[in-house]
Design a protein around this motif. Structure first.
Motif, PDB file in Angstrom:
ATOM      1  N   PRO A  36       0.834  -1.204   0.000  1.00  0.00           N
ATOM      2  CA  PRO A  36       0.000   0.000   0.000  1.00  0.00           C
ATOM      3  C   PRO A  36       0.869   1.255   0.000  1.00  0.00           C
ATOM      4  O   PRO A  36       1.970   1.262   0.540  1.00  0.00           O
ATOM      5  CB  PRO A  36      -0.810  -0.106   1.296  1.00  0.00           C
ATOM      6  CG  PRO A  36      -0.109  -1.109   2.129  1.00  0.00           C
ATOM      7  CD  PRO A  36       0.681  -1.980   1.213  1.00  0.00           C
ATOM      8  N   PRO A  37       0.396   2.306  -0.632  1.00  0.00           N
ATOM      9  CA  PRO A  37       1.187   3.537  -0.689  1.00  0.00           C
ATOM     10  C   PRO A  37       1.313   4.185   0.692  1.00  0.00           C
ATOM     11  O   PRO A  37       0.530   3.913   1.600  1.00  0.00           O
ATOM     12  CB  PRO A  37       0.399   4.432  -1.643  1.00  0.00           C
ATOM     13  CG  PRO A  37      -0.987   3.900  -1.616  1.00  0.00           C
ATOM     14  CD  PRO A  37      -0.865   2.436  -1.335  1.00  0.00           C
ATOM     15  N   ASP A  38       2.301   5.031   0.842  1.00  0.00           N
ATOM     16  CA  ASP A  38       2.532   5.753   2.089  1.00  0.00           C
ATOM     17  C   ASP A  38       1.480   6.850   2.208  1.00  0.00           C
ATOM     18  O   ASP A  38       1.478   7.810   1.447  1.00  0.00           O
ATOM     19  CB  ASP A  38       3.937   6.351   2.094  1.00  0.00           C
ATOM     20  CG  ASP A  38       4.265   7.056   3.394  1.00  0.00           C
ATOM     21  OD1 ASP A  38       3.505   6.887   4.372  1.00  0.00           O
ATOM     22  OD2 ASP A  38       5.277   7.775   3.434  1.00  0.00           O
ATOM     23  N   THR A  39       0.561   6.704   3.142  1.00  0.00           N
ATOM     24  CA  THR A  39      -0.524   7.673   3.303  1.00  0.00           C
ATOM     25  C   THR A  39      -0.334   8.568   4.522  1.00  0.00           C
ATOM     26  O   THR A  39      -1.280   9.176   4.994  1.00  0.00           O
ATOM     27  CB  THR A  39      -1.883   6.948   3.418  1.00  0.00           C
ATOM     28  OG1 THR A  39      -1.835   6.047   4.527  1.00  0.00           O
ATOM     29  CG2 THR A  39      -2.207   6.200   2.143  1.00  0.00           C
ATOM     30  N   THR A  40       0.895   8.666   5.002  1.00  0.00           N
ATOM     31  CA  THR A  40       1.144   9.553   6.135  1.00  0.00           C
ATOM     32  C   THR A  40       1.046  11.009   5.667  1.00  0.00           C
ATOM     33  O   THR A  40       1.314  11.313   4.501  1.00  0.00           O
ATOM     34  CB  THR A  40       2.531   9.299   6.751  1.00  0.00           C
ATOM     35  OG1 THR A  40       3.527   9.479   5.735  1.00  0.00           O
ATOM     36  CG2 THR A  40       2.633   7.897   7.313  1.00  0.00           C
ATOM     37  N   PRO A  41       0.639  11.910   6.571  1.00  0.00           N
ATOM     38  CA  PRO A  41       0.533  13.317   6.190  1.00  0.00           C
ATOM     39  C   PRO A  41       1.863  13.851   5.641  1.00  0.00           C
ATOM     40  O   PRO A  41       2.924  13.615   6.200  1.00  0.00           O
ATOM     41  CB  PRO A  41       0.159  14.011   7.496  1.00  0.00           C
ATOM     42  CG  PRO A  41      -0.520  12.948   8.302  1.00  0.00           C
ATOM     43  CD  PRO A  41       0.182  11.669   7.935  1.00  0.00           C
ATOM     44  N   GLY A  42       1.771  14.543   4.531  1.00  0.00           N
ATOM     45  CA  GLY A  42       2.953  15.090   3.886  1.00  0.00           C
ATOM     46  C   GLY A  42       3.534  14.194   2.818  1.00  0.00           C
ATOM     47  O   GLY A  42       4.308  14.641   1.979  1.00  0.00           O
ATOM     48  N   ASN A  43       3.162  12.917   2.831  1.00  0.00           N
ATOM     49  CA  ASN A  43       3.687  11.969   1.841  1.00  0.00           C
ATOM     50  C   ASN A  43       2.623  11.445   0.888  1.00  0.00           C
ATOM     51  O   ASN A  43       2.950  10.768  -0.073  1.00  0.00           O
ATOM     52  CB  ASN A  43       4.355  10.777   2.539  1.00  0.00           C
ATOM     53  CG  ASN A  43       5.576  11.188   3.309  1.00  0.00           C
ATOM     54  OD1 ASN A  43       6.329  12.052   2.877  1.00  0.00           O
ATOM     55  ND2 ASN A  43       5.773  10.585   4.465  1.00  0.00           N
ATOM     56  N   PHE A  44       1.368  11.723   1.169  1.00  0.00           N
ATOM     57  CA  PHE A  44       0.269  11.194   0.362  1.00  0.00           C
ATOM     58  C   PHE A  44      -0.004  12.161  -0.786  1.00  0.00           C
ATOM     59  O   PHE A  44      -0.551  13.235  -0.609  1.00  0.00           O
ATOM     60  CB  PHE A  44      -0.964  11.006   1.243  1.00  0.00           C
ATOM     61  CG  PHE A  44      -2.063  10.206   0.617  1.00  0.00           C
ATOM     62  CD1 PHE A  44      -1.787   9.118  -0.188  1.00  0.00           C
ATOM     63  CD2 PHE A  44      -3.377  10.531   0.854  1.00  0.00           C
ATOM     64  CE1 PHE A  44      -2.801   8.370  -0.747  1.00  0.00           C
ATOM     65  CE2 PHE A  44      -4.403   9.789   0.304  1.00  0.00           C
ATOM     66  CZ  PHE A  44      -4.118   8.715  -0.498  1.00  0.00           C
ATOM     67  N   LYS A  45       0.409  11.803  -1.987  1.00  0.00           N
ATOM     68  CA  LYS A  45       0.325  12.695  -3.153  1.00  0.00           C
ATOM     69  C   LYS A  45      -1.116  13.034  -3.528  1.00  0.00           C
ATOM     70  O   LYS A  45      -1.384  14.115  -4.037  1.00  0.00           O
ATOM     71  CB  LYS A  45       1.037  12.068  -4.354  1.00  0.00           C
ATOM     72  CG  LYS A  45       2.483  11.745  -4.111  1.00  0.00           C
ATOM     73  CD  LYS A  45       3.298  12.983  -3.953  1.00  0.00           C
ATOM     74  CE  LYS A  45       4.769  12.616  -3.862  1.00  0.00           C
ATOM     75  NZ  LYS A  45       5.565  13.604  -3.236  1.00  0.00           N
TER      76      LYS A  45
END
Length: 102
Positions: A36-45
């Motif tokens: 799964p993609p990185d969905t942390t704040p600041g990294n979620f495009k």
């Protein structure tokens, strides 16, 4: 175009945040994804794109009418005071609306 671009952005920001959160939660709970993609704040495009799209669309829409952005009224008042050139609502629409549609 009929509401201030600042007010429109502030009305739509919580909706965009909620959509981003829901989408990130769905990606994190989807077990069919290998990584799964990185969905942390600041990294979620996706969230970044949604917020930038919100800001750009409000700016573009605000340019369409005289009341769409505070800067439009300031420009019309300055032109009236300095050059005695009055810009009516209809005149602004003739100028701004084609640019917004483009």
């Amino acid at each position: 175009m009929w509401i201030s671009n600042t007010a429109t952005t502030m009305l739509m920001a919580p909706i965009a945040i909620a959509v981003t959160k829901q989408f990130a939660d769905q990606l994190n709970t989807n077990t069919s994804l290998d990584a799964p993609p990185d969905t942390t704040p600041g990294n979620f495009k996706f969230g970044t794109a949604l917020m930038l799209g919100l800001a750009y669309s409000a700016t573009i829409g605000g340019f369409g009418s005289l009341i769409g952005a505070p800067a439009n009224i300031i420009l019309a008042g300055t032109l009236k005071r300095l050059y005695d050139l009055e810009i009516s609502f209809a005149n602004w629409l003739l100028f701004g609306l084609p640019l917004v549609l483009f």
